[in-house]
Design an enzyme around this catalytic site. Structure first.
Site, PDB file in Angstrom:
ATOM      1  N   HIS A  73      -7.472  -4.361  10.150  1.00 17.54           N
ATOM      2  CA  HIS A  73      -7.190  -4.183   8.722  1.00 17.54           C
ATOM      3  C   HIS A  73      -5.950  -4.976   8.300  1.00 17.54           C
ATOM      4  O   HIS A  73      -5.063  -5.254   9.103  1.00 17.54           O
ATOM      5  CB  HIS A  73      -7.093  -2.704   8.326  1.00 17.54           C
ATOM      6  CG  HIS A  73      -5.875  -1.973   8.767  1.00 17.54           C
ATOM      7  ND1 HIS A  73      -5.879  -0.630   9.073  1.00 17.54           N
ATOM      8  CD2 HIS A  73      -4.577  -2.347   8.952  1.00 17.54           C
ATOM      9  CE1 HIS A  73      -4.677  -0.237   9.404  1.00 17.54           C
ATOM     10  NE2 HIS A  73      -3.868  -1.247   9.337  1.00 17.54           N
ATOM     11  N   ASN A  93      -7.439  -2.390  14.305  1.00 11.42           N
ATOM     12  CA  ASN A  93      -8.862  -2.512  13.949  1.00 11.42           C
ATOM     13  C   ASN A  93      -9.123  -3.707  13.026  1.00 11.42           C
ATOM     14  O   ASN A  93     -10.217  -3.859  12.500  1.00 11.42           O
ATOM     15  CB  ASN A  93      -9.373  -1.217  13.302  1.00 11.42           C
ATOM     16  CG  ASN A  93      -8.703  -0.905  11.966  1.00 11.42           C
ATOM     17  OD1 ASN A  93      -7.934  -1.711  11.439  1.00 11.42           O
ATOM     18  ND2 ASN A  93      -8.988   0.258  11.404  1.00 11.42           N
ATOM     19  N   ASP A 145       0.823  -1.216   0.000  1.00 13.39           N
ATOM     20  CA  ASP A 145       0.000   0.000   0.000  1.00 13.39           C
ATOM     21  C   ASP A 145       0.856   1.264   0.000  1.00 13.39           C
ATOM     22  O   ASP A 145       2.071   1.214   0.221  1.00 13.39           O
ATOM     23  CB  ASP A 145      -0.962  -0.002   1.204  1.00 13.39           C
ATOM     24  CG  ASP A 145      -0.305  -0.514   2.488  1.00 13.39           C
ATOM     25  OD1 ASP A 145       0.931  -0.526   2.557  1.00 13.39           O
ATOM     26  OD2 ASP A 145      -1.043  -0.891   3.409  1.00 13.39           O
TER      27      ASP A 145
HETATM   28  C1  F6R Z   1       1.312  -1.343   6.060  1.00 13.19           C
HETATM   29  C2  F6R Z   1       0.174  -2.249   6.198  1.00 13.19           C
HETATM   30  C3  F6R Z   1      -0.668  -2.201   7.435  1.00 13.19           C
HETATM   31  C4  F6R Z   1       0.157  -2.503   8.697  1.00 13.19           C
HETATM   32  C5  F6R Z   1      -0.726  -2.368   9.941  1.00 13.19           C
HETATM   33  C6  F6R Z   1       0.088  -2.563  11.219  1.00 13.19           C
HETATM   34  O1  F6R Z   1       1.964  -1.538   4.833  1.00 13.19           O
HETATM   35  O2  F6R Z   1      -0.095  -2.983   5.303  1.00 13.19           O
HETATM   36  O3  F6R Z   1      -1.722  -3.126   7.329  1.00 13.19           O
HETATM   37  O4  F6R Z   1       0.683  -3.798   8.617  1.00 13.19           O
HETATM   38  O5  F6R Z   1      -1.307  -1.110   9.972  1.00 13.19           O
HETATM   39  O6  F6R Z   1       1.006  -1.513  11.341  1.00 13.19           O
HETATM   40  P1  F6R Z   1       2.056  -1.462  12.541  1.00 13.19           P
HETATM   41  O7  F6R Z   1       3.034  -2.545  12.280  1.00 13.19           O
HETATM   42  O8  F6R Z   1       2.683  -0.104  12.445  1.00 13.19           O
HETATM   43  O9  F6R Z   1       1.276  -1.674  13.796  1.00 13.19           O
END
Ligand code: F6R
Length: 245
Positions: free
Chosen positions: A138, A136, A67
């Site tokens: 995602h 959340n 992303d």
């Molecule tokens: C980022 C991505 C997101 C992260 C998620 C966790 O490229 O795909 O889904 O993996 O937001 O982020 P952190 O590791 O910062 O808690």
């Protein structure tokens, strides 16, 4: 979905790096899907260390990042491209044409999403997709909601996701772009194998929902249950809600 539990976040990240090293030794031109964020920093560091120590040659990898923020260029410190250059690509000297990104500055974002899907297909699909998970639920930037898009698309970021990314934008969630480009859940499920790294107690609730189901677009990670080959590497904190009803 296989779960592997580690005492610490560092142990989980190091194990993930060892997995990837083993896969690359088997297939040096592996097509690897990659996340950014706080969680994988230790994983990238360990992978770089192993490459520098001569344990593995990462020079033939092909990568696709999950992303990117919309409206943010590659030299912006908040961009995921900047993150990847800093934590990984510059460290291993991966030729630029082997590292694939969504272009946050594309004049036609929809066309850019289609281009990305075509590029993944042209490389024969993703062999291994590494994922993190949002608090959340995602994955990539596929946010919880009443529906999800299947393929790479433009997403509207939820306030909690903008807050979680504030550090990249001078600590100010208001400066975090409202939109991003992200592989879709179908793109992610198209990978032949999925490895997720989830660490820290702020992920415990999302991890429990992902593992226990039900399948719901309100917890995009729960859809990973549809994939036949998913391994989740967890530290004790992220696993702490798994034994609760
Ligand atoms: C980022 C991505 C997101 C992260 C998620 C966790 O490229 O795909 O889904 O993996 O937001 O982020 P952190 O590791 O910062 O808690």
């Amino acid at each position: 979905m296989r779960l592997t539990l580690f005492a610490t976040a560092r142990d989980a990240a190091d194990s993930l790096a060892r997995h990837v090293v083993a896969f690359v030794r088997e297939k040096p031109d592996l097509v690897l899907g990659l996340p950014t964020g706080r969680t994988p920093i230790r994983f990238y560091r360990e992978l770089v260390r192993q490459a520098r120590a001569g344990a593995v040659d990462l020079g033939r990898l092909v990568t696709f990042n999950l992303d990117e923020f919309l409206g943010v260029g590659p030299r912006h410190r908040g961009s995921y491209r900047f993150y990847m250059e800093r934590h990984f690509f510059r460290q291993i000297g991966l030729p630029g044409d082997r590292a694939n990104f969504l272009d946050g500055m594309a004049s036609d974002p929809r066309g850019e999403c289609e281009r990305y899907e075509r590029a993944i297909a042209a490389f024969g699909g993703i062999d291994i997709q590494i994922l993190g998970i949002g608090g959340n639920g995602h994955i990539g930037f596929n946010e919880p909601g009443s529906w999800l898009e299947v393929r790479t698309h433009i997403v509207e970021l939820r306030p909690e996701t903008r807050r979680a990314n504030a550090l990249l934008f001078d600590g100010d969630p208001v400066r975090v772009p409202r939109e991003a480009l992200s592989m879709g859940v179908g793109t992610i499920l198209g990978a032949r194998r999925i490895l997720m790294l989830a660490t820290g107690k702020e992920k415990a609730r999302a991890v429990a929902k992902m593992v226990r189901g039900p399948l719901t677009t309100d917890v995009p990670a729960s859809l990973l249950q549809l994939h036949a080959d998913v391994e989740v590497l967890l530290d004790a904190a992220a696993a702490s809600r798994l034994d609760r009803a």
